[in-house]
Scaffold this motif. Structure first.
Motif, PDB file in Angstrom:
ATOM      1  N   ASN A  50       1.060  -1.012  -0.177  1.00 57.81           N
ATOM      2  CA  ASN A  50       0.247   0.029  -0.297  1.00 57.81           C
ATOM      3  C   ASN A  50       0.663   1.630   0.523  1.00 57.81           C
ATOM      4  OD1 ASN A  50      -2.490  -0.730   0.140  1.00 57.81           O
ATOM      5  ND2 ASN A  50      -2.314  -1.405   1.639  1.00 57.81           N
ATOM      6  N   LYS A  51       1.702   1.457   0.543  1.00 61.79           N
ATOM      7  CA  LYS A  51       2.790   2.410  -0.573  1.00 61.79           C
ATOM      8  C   LYS A  51       3.791   2.652  -1.365  1.00 61.79           C
ATOM      9  CE  LYS A  51       3.958   2.508   5.257  1.00 61.79           C
ATOM     10  NZ  LYS A  51       5.095   2.346   6.175  1.00 61.79           N
ATOM     11  N   GLY A  52       3.368   1.665  -1.712  1.00 64.23           N
ATOM     12  CA  GLY A  52       3.892   1.194  -3.664  1.00 64.23           C
ATOM     13  C   GLY A  52       4.654   0.551  -2.902  1.00 64.23           C
ATOM     14  N   TYR A  53       5.909  -0.033  -2.658  1.00 65.58           N
ATOM     15  CA  TYR A  53       6.516  -1.124  -2.856  1.00 65.58           C
ATOM     16  C   TYR A  53       5.983  -3.115  -2.860  1.00 65.58           C
ATOM     17  CZ  TYR A  53       8.862   2.726  -0.349  1.00 65.58           C
ATOM     18  OH  TYR A  53       9.582   3.952  -0.141  1.00 65.58           O
ATOM     19  N   THR A  54       6.301  -3.085  -4.406  1.00 69.47           N
ATOM     20  CA  THR A  54       6.437  -3.916  -4.722  1.00 69.47           C
ATOM     21  C   THR A  54       7.285  -4.706  -5.541  1.00 69.47           C
ATOM     22  OG1 THR A  54       5.113  -2.868  -6.767  1.00 69.47           O
ATOM     23  CG2 THR A  54       4.036  -3.032  -5.101  1.00 69.47           C
ATOM     24  N   SER A  55       6.695  -6.776  -5.516  1.00 70.69           N
ATOM     25  CA  SER A  55       8.222  -7.048  -5.796  1.00 70.69           C
ATOM     26  C   SER A  55       7.200  -8.428  -7.118  1.00 70.69           C
ATOM     27  CB  SER A  55       8.495  -7.774  -5.123  1.00 70.69           C
ATOM     28  OG  SER A  55       8.169  -8.535  -4.156  1.00 70.69           O
ATOM     29  N   VAL A  56       7.319  -9.453  -7.308  1.00 73.33           N
ATOM     30  CA  VAL A  56       6.377 -10.639  -7.696  1.00 73.33           C
ATOM     31  C   VAL A  56       5.475 -11.372  -6.485  1.00 73.33           C
ATOM     32  CG1 VAL A  56       6.423 -12.418  -9.245  1.00 73.33           C
ATOM     33  CG2 VAL A  56       7.427 -10.724 -10.600  1.00 73.33           C
ATOM     34  N   ASP A  57       6.633 -11.618  -6.228  1.00 69.81           N
ATOM     35  CA  ASP A  57       6.034 -12.238  -4.549  1.00 69.81           C
ATOM     36  C   ASP A  57       5.532 -12.185  -3.432  1.00 69.81           C
ATOM     37  OD1 ASP A  57       7.700 -12.729  -1.927  1.00 69.81           O
ATOM     38  OD2 ASP A  57       7.451 -14.583  -2.778  1.00 69.81           O
ATOM     39  N   ALA A 546      16.109  -3.069  -2.846  1.00 70.38           N
ATOM     40  CA  ALA A 546      16.662  -3.704  -1.071  1.00 70.38           C
ATOM     41  C   ALA A 546      15.356  -2.565  -0.906  1.00 70.38           C
ATOM     42  CB  ALA A 546      17.818  -2.532  -1.337  1.00 70.38           C
ATOM     43  N   GLU A 547      14.740  -1.373  -1.280  1.00 67.31           N
ATOM     44  CA  GLU A 547      13.751  -0.388  -0.490  1.00 67.31           C
ATOM     45  C   GLU A 547      12.241  -1.824  -0.337  1.00 67.31           C
ATOM     46  OE1 GLU A 547      12.782   3.965  -0.887  1.00 67.31           O
ATOM     47  OE2 GLU A 547      13.158   2.781  -2.718  1.00 67.31           O
ATOM     48  N   VAL A 548      12.025  -2.175  -1.261  1.00 65.21           N
ATOM     49  CA  VAL A 548      10.980  -2.965  -1.075  1.00 65.21           C
ATOM     50  C   VAL A 548      11.159  -3.917   0.190  1.00 65.21           C
ATOM     51  CG1 VAL A 548       9.741  -4.687  -2.178  1.00 65.21           C
ATOM     52  CG2 VAL A 548      10.387  -2.919  -3.498  1.00 65.21           C
ATOM     53  N   GLU A 549      12.180  -4.715   0.061  1.00 62.71           N
ATOM     54  CA  GLU A 549      12.725  -5.293   1.220  1.00 62.71           C
ATOM     55  C   GLU A 549      12.815  -4.777   2.604  1.00 62.71           C
ATOM     56  OE1 GLU A 549      12.345  -8.274   0.411  1.00 62.71           O
ATOM     57  OE2 GLU A 549      12.188  -8.740  -1.653  1.00 62.71           O
ATOM     58  N   LEU A 550      13.238  -3.573   2.403  1.00 64.89           N
ATOM     59  CA  LEU A 550      13.611  -3.262   3.720  1.00 64.89           C
ATOM     60  C   LEU A 550      12.135  -2.531   4.436  1.00 64.89           C
ATOM     61  CD1 LEU A 550      16.604  -0.841   3.207  1.00 64.89           C
ATOM     62  CD2 LEU A 550      16.810  -2.638   4.441  1.00 64.89           C
ATOM     63  N   GLN A 551      11.010  -2.222   3.542  1.00 68.40           N
ATOM     64  CA  GLN A 551       9.455  -1.701   4.045  1.00 68.40           C
ATOM     65  C   GLN A 551       9.536  -2.762   5.044  1.00 68.40           C
ATOM     66  OE1 GLN A 551       7.729   0.823   3.407  1.00 68.40           O
ATOM     67  NE2 GLN A 551       9.744   1.392   2.582  1.00 68.40           N
ATOM     68  N   LYS A 552       9.698  -4.098   4.362  1.00 69.93           N
ATOM     69  CA  LYS A 552       8.992  -5.243   5.286  1.00 69.93           C
ATOM     70  C   LYS A 552      10.094  -4.940   6.565  1.00 69.93           C
ATOM     71  CE  LYS A 552       9.098  -8.428   2.039  1.00 69.93           C
ATOM     72  NZ  LYS A 552       9.624 -10.132   1.317  1.00 69.93           N
ATOM     73  N   VAL A 553      11.195  -4.654   7.193  1.00 67.57           N
ATOM     74  CA  VAL A 553      12.156  -4.310   8.361  1.00 67.57           C
ATOM     75  C   VAL A 553      11.260  -3.686   8.990  1.00 67.57           C
ATOM     76  CG1 VAL A 553      13.734  -3.937   9.952  1.00 67.57           C
ATOM     77  CG2 VAL A 553      13.895  -5.595   7.492  1.00 67.57           C
ATOM     78  N   LEU A 554      10.735  -2.105   8.184  1.00 70.53           N
ATOM     79  CA  LEU A 554      10.147  -0.885   8.512  1.00 70.53           C
ATOM     80  C   LEU A 554       8.666  -1.046   9.518  1.00 70.53           C
ATOM     81  CD1 LEU A 554      10.477   2.051   8.439  1.00 70.53           C
ATOM     82  CD2 LEU A 554       9.295   2.701   6.802  1.00 70.53           C
ATOM     83  N   ALA A 555       8.401  -2.164   8.954  1.00 72.65           N
ATOM     84  CA  ALA A 555       6.835  -2.607  10.018  1.00 72.65           C
ATOM     85  C   ALA A 555       6.568  -2.923  10.427  1.00 72.65           C
ATOM     86  CB  ALA A 555       6.641  -3.206   8.107  1.00 72.65           C
ATOM     87  N   VAL A 556       8.002  -4.132  10.063  1.00 73.64           N
ATOM     88  CA  VAL A 556       8.229  -5.682  11.613  1.00 73.64           C
ATOM     89  C   VAL A 556       8.567  -3.982  13.114  1.00 73.64           C
ATOM     90  CG1 VAL A 556       8.659  -6.817  13.005  1.00 73.64           C
ATOM     91  CG2 VAL A 556       8.572  -7.317  10.541  1.00 73.64           C
ATOM     92  N   MET A 557       9.525  -3.019  12.472  1.00 79.96           N
ATOM     93  CA  MET A 557      10.019  -2.228  13.665  1.00 79.96           C
ATOM     94  C   MET A 557       8.598  -1.398  14.326  1.00 79.96           C
ATOM     95  SD  MET A 557      13.663  -0.878  12.420  1.00 79.96           S
ATOM     96  CE  MET A 557      13.913  -1.199  14.832  1.00 79.96           C
ATOM     97  N   ASN A 558       7.898  -0.167  13.470  1.00 77.83           N
ATOM     98  CA  ASN A 558       6.434  -0.050  13.064  1.00 77.83           C
ATOM     99  C   ASN A 558       5.473  -0.512  14.508  1.00 77.83           C
ATOM    100  OD1 ASN A 558       7.825   3.011  12.047  1.00 77.83           O
ATOM    101  ND2 ASN A 558       6.559   1.948  10.331  1.00 77.83           N
ATOM    102  N   LYS A 559       5.470  -2.135  14.469  1.00 78.28           N
ATOM    103  CA  LYS A 559       4.550  -2.479  14.874  1.00 78.28           C
ATOM    104  C   LYS A 559       4.913  -3.194  16.066  1.00 78.28           C
ATOM    105  CE  LYS A 559       1.845  -6.659  14.632  1.00 78.28           C
ATOM    106  NZ  LYS A 559       0.409  -6.559  14.296  1.00 78.28           N
ATOM    107  N   TYR A 560       6.070  -3.094  16.321  1.00 80.67           N
ATOM    108  CA  TYR A 560       7.045  -3.065  17.834  1.00 80.67           C
ATOM    109  C   TYR A 560       7.602  -2.102  18.135  1.00 80.67           C
ATOM    110  CZ  TYR A 560       5.278  -7.994  17.544  1.00 80.67           C
ATOM    111  OH  TYR A 560       4.457  -9.281  17.187  1.00 80.67           O
ATOM    112  N   PRO A 561       7.674  -0.735  18.733  1.00 77.33           N
ATOM    113  CA  PRO A 561       7.971   0.073  18.641  1.00 77.33           C
ATOM    114  C   PRO A 561       9.190   0.220  19.427  1.00 77.33           C
ATOM    115  CG  PRO A 561       5.985   0.157  20.388  1.00 77.33           C
ATOM    116  CD  PRO A 561       5.447  -0.874  19.295  1.00 77.33           C
ATOM    117  N   THR A 562       8.846  -0.680  20.774  1.00 75.52           N
ATOM    118  CA  THR A 562      10.002  -1.175  21.737  1.00 75.52           C
ATOM    119  C   THR A 562      11.439  -2.134  21.071  1.00 75.52           C
ATOM    120  OG1 THR A 562       9.243  -2.860  23.000  1.00 75.52           O
ATOM    121  CG2 THR A 562       9.212  -0.353  23.666  1.00 75.52           C
ATOM    122  N   MET A 563      11.440  -3.002  20.078  1.00 75.47           N
ATOM    123  CA  MET A 563      12.128  -3.098  19.086  1.00 75.47           C
ATOM    124  C   MET A 563      13.704  -2.659  18.758  1.00 75.47           C
ATOM    125  SD  MET A 563      11.570  -6.003  15.812  1.00 75.47           S
ATOM    126  CE  MET A 563      10.926  -6.609  16.857  1.00 75.47           C
TER     127      MET A 563
END
Length: 647
Positions: A50-57, A546-563
Motif C-alpha cells: 500500500n506504500k507502493g513498494y511491490t515485487s512479484v512475490d 532493496a527498498e522493497v525488502e527494507l519496507q518489511k523490516v520497517l513495518a515490523v519495527m513500527n509494529k513493535y516500537p520497543t524493538m
C-alpha cells in the motif's frame, strides 16, 4: 441392422495460498508474551504494498490472500498489479486473475487472460479438450462401470431405437408397424411409437404415436421442448404428399416441427428453415431451457460424413442459423445422435474417436457452459457395458428419474437394433485426508477444511479432530477444490478431478506457519524471507529492489516500537579483506540511515559490517578452494542480517 444403413445416419463428429486464515484479534502487546511475539506476514506485505513498494512475490501472495477468501475485487486489484509488472509467472495466476475478473463482471478482460492461460497450459483439462489416442483400450477399460443393462420388453424382432421421454411414456422409432417396406432391408419404414411406464418401472402398452406424424416413409428420433408443447422429429424428405430426392437420386432426411393443439393432438407440421433437398438434417435434441436445438447433418462445411450442429431456438419459436460445433468434436468420420441432458452434458455417437468398435457413445461434461465460454472440451468414452464392439447410439437419460436408455445392435438382442435401459449409477467418491504442519509434519487438530466447486463456491466444511482427518463424499467426473486453514497458518489447497469409478482418494494438506515466533536473536531477514539487500557494484546507496525488502523490516519495527535491531552486512571473499570490510561497513550504515529517515529512532538501530569474516560455507578465501565454489555459493555469503537485540 446397422443404423447407419437404416436411416442413412447423419452424424457429428463432435498455494502458497496467501489467503491467510483470519485471526479474531492480532496480538498487539509484546508484554503479554514476555520476550517473544508473533508476526503475521500478510499484514506486513499489505502495508508494504500500500506504500507502493511491490515485487512479484508480494503481489502473488496478496492476490492469493484475497482470491482464496473470495474477496475477488481485492484479488483482481493485486493480480492486475502483478500482470502489469510483465514478469514471467506461473500460468495458474492467469487463470486466477481471469476468475477474479469474471466475478466482478469484467468479462472481456477475463477472456483475455483465459486465452493467455490456454497458451501456456495446453495440457490442462481446463485449457483444452483432450482425447488420448495412446493406450485407449486400457483407458476405456479403466472407465468401465459396474452397471446392469436390460433389454426392454417392448423390443420387437425388427428395429427399435432412439428413445425420448414424454409425460409417463417413452417415444421411440420402430419398423414393427407394417405397411410400405424399405427396399434396403425389406423391413417396413420406421414409425414413431409410445410405451407407457408401469408402477414397477417397466414399459408396456405400445401404441403408434402422434396421429398424423407417421407417414408411409421413415419417422424417427423425437425431442420435446420443456413444456412438451412442441416436438421436433426426423422424417424422410416427404412433406405435404411430395417425396423429393437430390441430384444423386437420394431421398434425404429432414427435421420437422409439430405443435400441440388444444385437444392434445399434434399439428400443424412445419419443415425447419435450414432443411434441404441436397443434404440431410436429423436427430434433434432440445436443451432443458428450450433455447438450443442440437442435431446432426452433412450440410456443406461439415468435417466428415456428418457433423453435430446447434441452432438457437428464439423466444418466438423460430430457429437461428445452424452452427457447427467444431473440429474438437467433429471428425472426418461420423458423429451423430446428439443428446443434451438437464445439466448441459452433450452425448453423441461417433466412429471417429478411439473406441470399442462401430459407433461408440461419448460425452462432453458441462458442454453448454464450456462451449458458450469457449472453454476446452474433454471427450469421454462411456466405456463398457454401454459401449461394445457393435453400434451403440441414441443415448438418453433422465437425471430426475435416474433412468438411462441407449440403442445397440449387439449380440443377444431381440431384433436388428434394440433399446436397452439401465439405472443411472449413484457414483460417489470419498475424499479423505489429514492436515499437517509442512515443516514438522505434526498433525493439526482444529484445522478447518472446505470443499468447494472448481470455481470456488462452498459445498461443505468440517473442523478436524485430534486425528486431523477429514472426509467428503463427492460426485464422480467432477472437479473440486479442497482447502485447509488454521489460525497462525497459511492455507493450503489442492485441485482434484474425480474419476468416474467409485473409489477412495487420499489427500494430505500441509500448512505453513503464518505467524512466526520472534524473540531476541531472531534474524528478521530469514523470518521475512528477505533476500540479499543488493547494492550496485562498488556502491552503498539503497536501490529500489532493496527498498522493497527494507519496507518489511520497517513495518515490523513500527509494529513493535520497543524493538531494537542490529544490522549486519557481509560479503564474500573475492576481493581484498580490507576492501570487503569497508564495503560491508558502508552498506550496513546506509541501511541504518535509510530506516532512520523513515522514522525509526537512531537508538533502536546499530549497524556493523563484517566483510568476509563470517562466511557460511566452505568458499573460503584460499585460492585452492575457489574451484569448488559456484556463484550460488558465493552469493550465500553476500548477505544482510537484521538481528533482534531487544524486544
Amino acid at each position: 441392422m446397422k443404423t447407419n444403413k437404416l436411416i442413412a445416419t447423419i452424424i457429428l463428429s463432435l498455494a502458497f495460498l496467501s489467503g491467510y486464515a483470519q485471526k479474531d484479534k492480532i496480538r498487539q502487546a509484546t508484554k503479554e508474551y514476555e520476550n517473544f511475539a508473533y508476526l503475521k506476514t500478510t499484514e506486513i506485505l499489505l502495508e508494504v504494498a500500500n506504500k507502493g513498494y511491490t515485487s512479484v512475490d508480494i503481489l502473488q501472495k496478496l492476490g492469493n490472500s484475497f482470491y482464496f477468501t473470495n474477496k475477488m475485487e481485492d484479488a483482481a486489484k493485486w493480480y492486475a498489479a502483478l500482470m502489469a509488472m510483465n514478469e514471467t509467472v506461473d500460468a495458474e495466476y492467469y487463470f486466477r486473475y481471469a476468475q477474479a475478473l469474471k466475478s466482478v463482471e469484467n468479462y472481456t478482460e477475463s477472456d483475455k487472460w483465459m486465452k493467455k492461460f490456454l497458451e501456456l497450459k495446453k495440457d490442462d483439462l481446463r485449457g483444452r479438450a483432450f482425447l488420448s489416442k495412446v493406450d485407449y483400450l486400457s483407458k476405456i477399460e479403466a472407465a468401465s462401470r459396474d452397471i446392469e443393462i436390460k433389454n426392454l420388453d417392448i423390443n420387437s424382432n425388427q428395429s427399435d431405437f432412439g428413445t425420448a421421454q414424454f409425460n409417463t411414456k417413452i417415444i421411440f422409432a420402430s419398423s414393427r408397424g407394417g405397411g410400405k417396406k424399405y427396399k434396403w432391408n425389406e423391413q417396413p419404414f420406421l414409425d414413431l411409437f409410445s410405451a407407457e411406464k408401469q408402477e414397477d418401472g417397466t414399459y408396456s402398452n405400445v401404441k403408434e404415436f402422434g396421429g398424423d406424424i407417421n407417414t408411409k416413409y421413415h419417422e424417427s428420433t423425437v425431442s420435446f421442448t420443456p413444456k412438451e408443447d412442441v416436438m421436433y422429429f426426423t422424417r424422410n424428405n416427404y412433406f405435404k404428399g411430395k417425396f423429393k430426392k437430390d441430384d444423386n437420386n437420394t431421398n434425404r432426411l429432414k427435421i420437422y416441427k409439430a405443435t400441440k393443439e388444444s385437444d392434445n393432438t399434434w399439428g400443424p407440421i412445419e419443415s425447419i428453415h435450414f432443411n434441404s433437398d441436397d443434404y440431410s438434417v436429423a436427430h434433434p435434441s432440445v436443451n432443458i431451457n428450450g433455447t438450443k436445438l442440437y442435431f446432426a447433418s452433412d450440410m456443406p462445411g461439415t468435417y466428415g460424413n456428418s457433423d453435430i450442429f446447434v441452432a438457437d431456438i428464439k423466444p418466438d419459436g423460430s430457429l437461428g442459423e445452424p452452427i457447427n460445433l467444431g473440429s474438437s468434436i467433429n471428425t472426418e468420420a461420423q458423429e451423430t445422435f446428439p443428446f443434451i441432458n438437464e445439466v448441459g452434458d452433450l452425448y453423441f455417437s461417433s466412429n471417429g474417436f478411439a473406441g470399442l468398435g462401430g459407433l461408440d457413445i461419448f460425452v462432453i461434461r458441462d458442454f453448454e457452459k464450456k462451449f458458450e465460454n469457449k472453454l476446452p472440451l474433454v471427450i469421454e468414452n462411456l466405456a463398457k457395458p454401454i459401449n461394445g464392439p457393435k453400434d451403440d447410439f441414441g443415448y438418453y437419460e433422465n437425471l430426475t428419474t435416474k433412468e438411462g436408455f441407449f440403442t445397440s445392435n449387439r449380440d443377444g438382442g431381440k431384433g436388428d437394433d434394440d433399446i436397452y435401459t439401465f439405472n443411472l449409477p449413484q457414483c460417489t467418491q470419498t475424499l479423505k485426508g489429514v492436515v499437517k504442519d509442512e515443516y514438522t509434519k505434526a498433525l493439526l487438530p482444529g484445522a478447518t477444511v472446505n470443499l468447494l466447486t472448481e470455481n470456488g463456491k462452498p459445498i461443505s466444511q468440517v473442523t478436524v479432530g485430534n486425528d486431523a482427518a477429514f472426509s467428503f463424499e463427492v460426485a464422480c467426473n467432477q472437479e473440486f477444490l479442497v482447502r485447509a486453514s488454521k489460525d497462525t497458518y497459511m492455507p493450503d489447497e489442492v485441485r482434484v478431478t474425480t474419476p468416474n469409478k467409485k473409489q477412495e482418494l487420499q489427500l494430505e494438506l500441509s500448512l505453513k506457519p503464518d505467524e512466526l515466533k520472534i524473540q531476541e536473536g531472531t534474524d528478521l531477514a530469514k523470518t521475512l524471507n528477505i533476500p540479499i539487500i543488493y547494492f550496485d557494484f562498488d556502491k552503498h546507496n539503497i536501490r529500489y529492489d532493496a527498498e522493497v525488502e527494507l519496507q518489511k523490516v520497517l513495518a515490523v519495527m513500527n509494529k513493535y516500537p520497543t524493538m531494537t535491531i542490529d544490522i549486519r552486512s557481509h560479503t564474500d571473499c573475492r576481493a581484498k579483506a580490507a576492501y570487503n570490510l569497508m564495503l560491508s561497513e558502508n552498506r550496513a550504515k546506509s541501511t541504518r540511515q535509510y530506516l532512520i529517515k523513515k522514522g525509526i529512532a537512531p537508538n533502536r538501530l546499530t549497524a556493523k559490517g563484517y566483510g568476509e569474516s563470517q562466511l557460511v560455507n566452505d568458499c573460503g578465501c584460499e585460492p585452492t578452494n575457489e574451484s569448488n565454489c559456484t556463484e550460488a555459493k558465493h552469493q550465500l555469503n553476500r548477505r544482510s542480517e537484521f538481528i533482534i537485540v531487544k524486544m
